[in-house]
Design a protein around this motif. Structure first.
Motif, short mmCIF file in Angstrom:
data_model
loop_
_atom_site.label_atom_id
_atom_site.label_comp_id
_atom_site.label_asym_id
_atom_site.label_seq_id
_atom_site.Cartn_x
_atom_site.Cartn_y
_atom_site.Cartn_z
N TYR A 1 14.20 1.12 6.32
CA TYR A 1 13.81 0.69 4.98
C TYR A 1 14.35 -0.71 4.68
O TYR A 1 13.63 -1.59 4.21
CB TYR A 1 14.32 1.69 3.94
N ALA B 1 4.38 -5.68 8.37
CA ALA B 1 3.83 -5.61 7.02
C ALA B 1 3.72 -7.05 6.51
O ALA B 1 4.60 -7.54 5.81
CB ALA B 1 4.72 -4.77 6.11
N LEU C 1 1.54 -5.88 -0.45
CA LEU C 1 0.99 -4.56 -0.72
C LEU C 1 1.19 -3.63 0.48
O LEU C 1 1.52 -2.45 0.33
CB LEU C 1 -0.51 -4.67 -1.05
N THR C 2 1.01 -4.18 1.67
CA THR C 2 1.23 -3.38 2.89
C THR C 2 2.70 -3.01 3.01
O THR C 2 3.05 -1.89 3.41
CB THR C 2 0.79 -4.16 4.13
N GLN C 3 3.57 -3.95 2.66
CA GLN C 3 5.00 -3.68 2.72
C GLN C 3 5.39 -2.52 1.79
O GLN C 3 6.13 -1.62 2.18
CB GLN C 3 5.81 -4.92 2.35
N ARG C 4 4.86 -2.54 0.58
CA ARG C 4 5.16 -1.47 -0.37
C ARG C 4 4.69 -0.12 0.15
O ARG C 4 5.37 0.90 -0.01
CB ARG C 4 4.51 -1.78 -1.73
N MET C 5 3.53 -0.10 0.79
CA MET C 5 3.01 1.14 1.34
C MET C 5 3.92 1.64 2.47
O MET C 5 4.25 2.83 2.55
CB MET C 5 1.59 0.93 1.87
N LYS C 6 4.36 0.71 3.35
CA LYS C 6 5.22 1.10 4.46
C LYS C 6 6.59 1.57 3.97
O LYS C 6 7.16 2.53 4.50
CB LYS C 6 5.40 -0.07 5.43
N GLN D 1 7.19 3.03 1.15
CA GLN D 1 6.99 4.37 0.59
C GLN D 1 6.87 5.40 1.71
O GLN D 1 7.41 6.51 1.60
CB GLN D 1 5.73 4.39 -0.29
N GLN D 2 6.20 5.03 2.79
CA GLN D 2 6.06 5.96 3.91
C GLN D 2 7.41 6.24 4.55
O GLN D 2 7.71 7.38 4.92
CB GLN D 2 5.08 5.38 4.93
N SER E 1 9.42 8.44 2.16
CA SER E 1 8.86 9.78 2.00
C SER E 1 8.75 10.54 3.31
O SER E 1 8.39 11.70 3.32
CB SER E 1 7.45 9.67 1.37
#
Length: 295
Positions: free
Chosen positions: A253, A272, A276-281, A283-284, A287
């Protein structure tokens, strides 16, 4: 024992009924749908009990950290709390709430041995969160809790928000943990309450003696659905859920946050390039949604 609410606010009618039914009963199950206040019930029950020192909570890993923050959320932040992996087993605590996950007990012999020693040497209340975790009576966790911890627990409270069962056998281990069906092994319980059929008569096709089983469940547990108590409930309030990342997750992270990429294998990188891609990664990673080879 007089029924009292020791936490902030006023208990809901469903909680009052749950407390009334479990009053003066050392072992009891609260099968309340999600959102009907099972956790605060167990916390209140512990604070009001003079017969125990420690409340040991066994919960799924996704819920274990929530228990550490629970006392503060309910106005009893003075209560000492801890969690396996971050705090030592509370052998020397005077009082407090200590959480340990189902997954830890399944995978760690040391955790099982330490916890068994704690129950033998201290006055412990066992709060088992989500009893679906022991619906398989042959599982290691079910055998450990029923065969080891239940013998020494001063008080037991079972919590379950999703009490739907596939077969009557899903009730066996939770009932044994509450001291019911003593003298019955899983096969005797199955023969008594399961309708068998299929190939060689070894498949469970339904239930039998349902009224008898229902009477046992009614004696040691309280089942509540939202649809039955909705008119007595306050408006829905969103509350935060506290999650803890593993050391590996935190490392990925931070790298992804600072450098926009993370090395996840010997020669494998995840980039990333866009925010936007960074935020998605991120979160993945947080989570744990990306799985590869079970890791």
């Amino acid at each position: 024992m007089q029924i009292r609410w020791h936490l902030t606010g006023t208990p809901w009618p469903v909680q009052v009924e749950a407390m009334r039914r479990a009053n003066n009963v050392p072992r009891y199950g609260w099968h309340l749908e999600q959102g009907l206040g099972k956790s605060s019930l167990a916390l209140n029950d512990y604070i009001g009990c003079n017969d125990v020192d420690l409340n040991i909570v066994l919960a799924p890993s996704s819920f274990a950290a929530d228990w550490v923050y629970l006392p503060e959320d309910w106005g009893v932040g003075f209560l000492r709390t801890g969690m396996w992996g971050e705090d030592e087993m509370p052998f020397d605590w005077d009082q407090g709430l200590y959480a340990i996950s189902h997954e830890t007990l399944r995978g760690s012999r040391r955790a099982r041995d330490d916890l068994a020693r704690l129950f033998k040497t201290r006055r412990c209340m066992l709060t088992f969160d989500e009893t679906t975790g022991i619906k398989n009576a042959q599982s290691l966790l079910a055998k450990y809790c029923v065969g080891e911890l239940s013998k020494h627990a001063i008080r037991i409270r079972e919590l379950n928000g999703t009490p739907l069962v596939q077969t009557a056998m899903d009730y066996f281990a939770p009932l044994r943990l509450l001291g019911e069906c003593n003298g019955m092994n899983p096969y005797a319980f199955r023969n008594r309450y399961c309708q068998m059929g299929g190939f060689m008569g070894k498949q469970i096709k339904g239930m039998k003696n349902e009224e008898e089983l229902a009477a046992i469940l009614d004696r040691c547990s309280f089942r509540a659905l939202k649809r039955d108590w909705a008119k007595h409930m306050p408006p829905k309030i969103n509350t935060p859920i506290h999650l803890t990342m593993t050391d590996v997750q935190i490392r990925h992270y931070r790298t992804m946050l600072d450098e926009f990429y993370a090395l996840v294998g010997d020669d494998e990188t995840v980039d990333a390039t866009l925010v936007l891609t960074q935020r998605m990664k991120l979160q993945q990673i947080a989570s744990c949604l990306l799985m590869k080879d079970g890791k």
